[in-house]
Write an enzyme that holds these catalytic residues in place. Structure first.
Site, PDB file in Angstrom:
ATOM      1  N   TYR A 159      60.121  74.168  57.944  1.00  0.00           N
ATOM      2  CA  TYR A 159      59.715  74.830  56.698  1.00  0.00           C
ATOM      3  C   TYR A 159      58.313  75.422  56.807  1.00  0.00           C
ATOM      4  O   TYR A 159      57.905  76.234  55.986  1.00  0.00           O
ATOM      5  CB  TYR A 159      59.776  73.862  55.508  1.00  0.00           C
TER       6      TYR A 159
ATOM      7  N   LYS B 203      68.128  64.542  65.546  1.00  0.00           N
ATOM      8  CA  LYS B 203      69.212  65.253  66.239  1.00  0.00           C
ATOM      9  C   LYS B 203      68.812  65.305  67.709  1.00  0.00           C
ATOM     10  O   LYS B 203      68.683  66.381  68.323  1.00  0.00           O
ATOM     11  CB  LYS B 203      69.369  66.656  65.599  1.00  0.00           C
TER      12      LYS B 203
ATOM     13  N   ASP C  36      69.011  64.786  48.837  1.00  0.00           N
ATOM     14  CA  ASP C  36      69.859  65.328  47.766  1.00  0.00           C
ATOM     15  C   ASP C  36      71.244  64.688  47.801  1.00  0.00           C
ATOM     16  O   ASP C  36      71.829  64.385  46.761  1.00  0.00           O
ATOM     17  CB  ASP C  36      69.988  66.854  47.883  1.00  0.00           C
TER      18      ASP C  36
ATOM     19  N   ASP D 111      74.053  64.207  61.720  1.00  0.00           N
ATOM     20  CA  ASP D 111      75.430  64.497  61.269  1.00  0.00           C
ATOM     21  C   ASP D 111      76.160  63.195  60.930  1.00  0.00           C
ATOM     22  O   ASP D 111      76.872  63.093  59.925  1.00  0.00           O
ATOM     23  CB  ASP D 111      76.197  65.335  62.297  1.00  0.00           C
TER      24      ASP D 111
ATOM     25  N   ASP E 108      65.202  66.713  53.293  1.00  0.00           N
ATOM     26  CA  ASP E 108      65.512  67.543  52.127  1.00  0.00           C
ATOM     27  C   ASP E 108      67.010  67.431  51.818  1.00  0.00           C
ATOM     28  O   ASP E 108      67.429  67.163  50.682  1.00  0.00           O
ATOM     29  CB  ASP E 108      65.132  68.993  52.473  1.00  0.00           C
TER      30      ASP E 108
END
Ligand code: NAD
Length: 368
Positions: free
Chosen positions: A155, A204, A264, A236, A260
């Site tokens: 980001y 990852k 959620d 994942d 992020d």
């Protein structure tokens, strides 16, 4: 309360200066609720608060043409801690990105160096029926703390457009320094130490170099925390495990983008956006506290909003910013009692009569 004008709620030995960023939509209603609850808990535990409101978001654009006035930044930096409502609304959606209310959130995070985002996702026993997961999956409830890195990664990396092999292309870059990883991983270990002592680091590492460095540093720091059980999980798989068996998690630590998305997902399985608090912390740990939801323009000004996420954000502030564990726990247990007694705001009422924002706040204060 007028902007910049302080109100001394209680005079006592301890007195904390709290900056209030009420913002837009339901922001003022829910922040006022949390201020009332803090006032009540302060009386009980002999803690004083001085509340000073500052403008942020759409109301700041209306008043002085920018979403994050300098006076707000200066006020926040001079405060002991910050309580934020929410920003944004349809009135300001037509403005260009760099002057939109939401821009103020990134600005205040950067100005205060808030590199840690703590997001608890807890299923309240009284609200099991709200959870979208099967009953047997959540039979034992769950109580997860997500520690998300907030000021690094993709980001904030280099980005742009360029002419590629097949014409126009866009790119974003993920990069993490050892310093950025070390400091967030340490926060996560410390957080796990105060809870059930189980830490899952999500990455990852089968694909990304940044994740391989992340994993290496987690293992290095783990040696300093032999009392904390730590494991790695690929992102994942983590997305899957959160809905398959959420009670396996205690503390999760992960990068900005993975955090992020996963936070959620975790908030959704608690069933209710109006219940979830968050804390954004810097080195000083005093930080900024806010509900995870937005400004809910559809119910703004109607005294209908659920104030619990903001009230619980104030409880997190007492714990993390001021080490006032008893006062913090008193708020959490008052919220538990009110929910157990069956009181609900409109977002959770489903058939039972709904309390207004102020009535729910009154019930929490009574339960304290
Ligand atoms: P939202 O979270 O504001 O609302 C989504 C839905 O949840 C709405 O139906 C709303 O009524 C409901 N809801 C949210 N909080 C509630 C509460 N406390 N009690 C009862 N119901 C509640 O998300 P949105 O509609 O996507 O965004 C609205 C505005 O908020 C936008 O301008 C967006 O940019 C902004 N926003 C701000 C923040 C922030 O300030 N941190 C975060 C997210 C969105």
């Amino acid at each position: 309360m007028q902007k910049g004008k302080s109100v001394l709620h209680e005079v006592s030995m301890k007195n904390y200066k709290i900056g209030l960023l009420k913002g837009d939509g339901i922001g003022p209603e829910i922040v006022d609720s949390a201020v009332r609850v803090l006032g009540a808990v302060g009386k009980k535990f002999d803690i004083g608060f001085t509340f000073t409101p500052y403008l942020i978001g759409g109301v700041a654009i209306d008043a002085c043409g920018k979403p994050l006035p300098d006076e707000t930044v200066e006020g926040c930096l001079a405060s002991d801690s910050i309580l934020l409502g929410a920003v944004g609304g349809p009135k300001w959606d037509v403005l260009p990105g760099n002057v939109r209310p939401e821009k103020a959130l990134l600005g205040i995070r950067a100005a205060m160096g808030l590199f840690t985002n703590l997001r608890p996702a807890k299923l309240y026993p009284a609200l099991k029926g709200e959870c979208p997961l099967r009953e047997d999956i959540v039979a034992n409830g769950f109580d997860i703390m997500i520690v998300r890195e907030l000021t690094g990664g993709i980001y904030f990396g280099e980005r742009g457009y360029r002419e590629g092999k097949y014409g126009e292309e866009a790119y974003d870059t993920e990069s993490y320094s050892r310093m950025e990883i070390e400091r967030i991983v340490r926060v996560a270990f410390e957080t796990a130490r105060k809870r059930r002592k189980k830490l899952t680091s999500i990455d990852k590492a089968n694909v990304l170099e940044t994740s391989r460095l992340w994993r290496k540093i987690v293992h290095e720091i783990a040696v300093e925390y032999p009392d904390v059980e730590v494991s790695d999980m690929l992102v994942d798989n983590a997305a899957m495990q959160l809905v398959r068996n959420p009670s396996q998690f205690d503390v999760i630590v992960t990068s900005n983008m993975f955090g992020d998305i996963l936070s959620d997902e975790a908030s959704q399985i608690t069933g209710s956006i109006g219940m979830l608090p968050s804390a954004s912390l810097n080195e000083g740990k005093r930080g900024l506290y806010e509900p995870i939801h937005g400004s809910a323009p559809d119910i703004a000004g109607q005294n209908k909003a659920n104030p619990i996420a903001t009230v619980l954000s104030a409880a997190m502030m007492l714990l993390y910013a001021f080490d006032e564990k008893d006062a913090s726990e008193a708020i959490v247990s008052a919220v538990d009692k009110v929910l157990e007694a069956g009181y609900r705001t409109a977002d959770l009422a489903h058939g039972v009569p709904a309390l207004s924002t102020t009535e729910m706040t009154d019930k929490i204060i009574e339960a304290l």
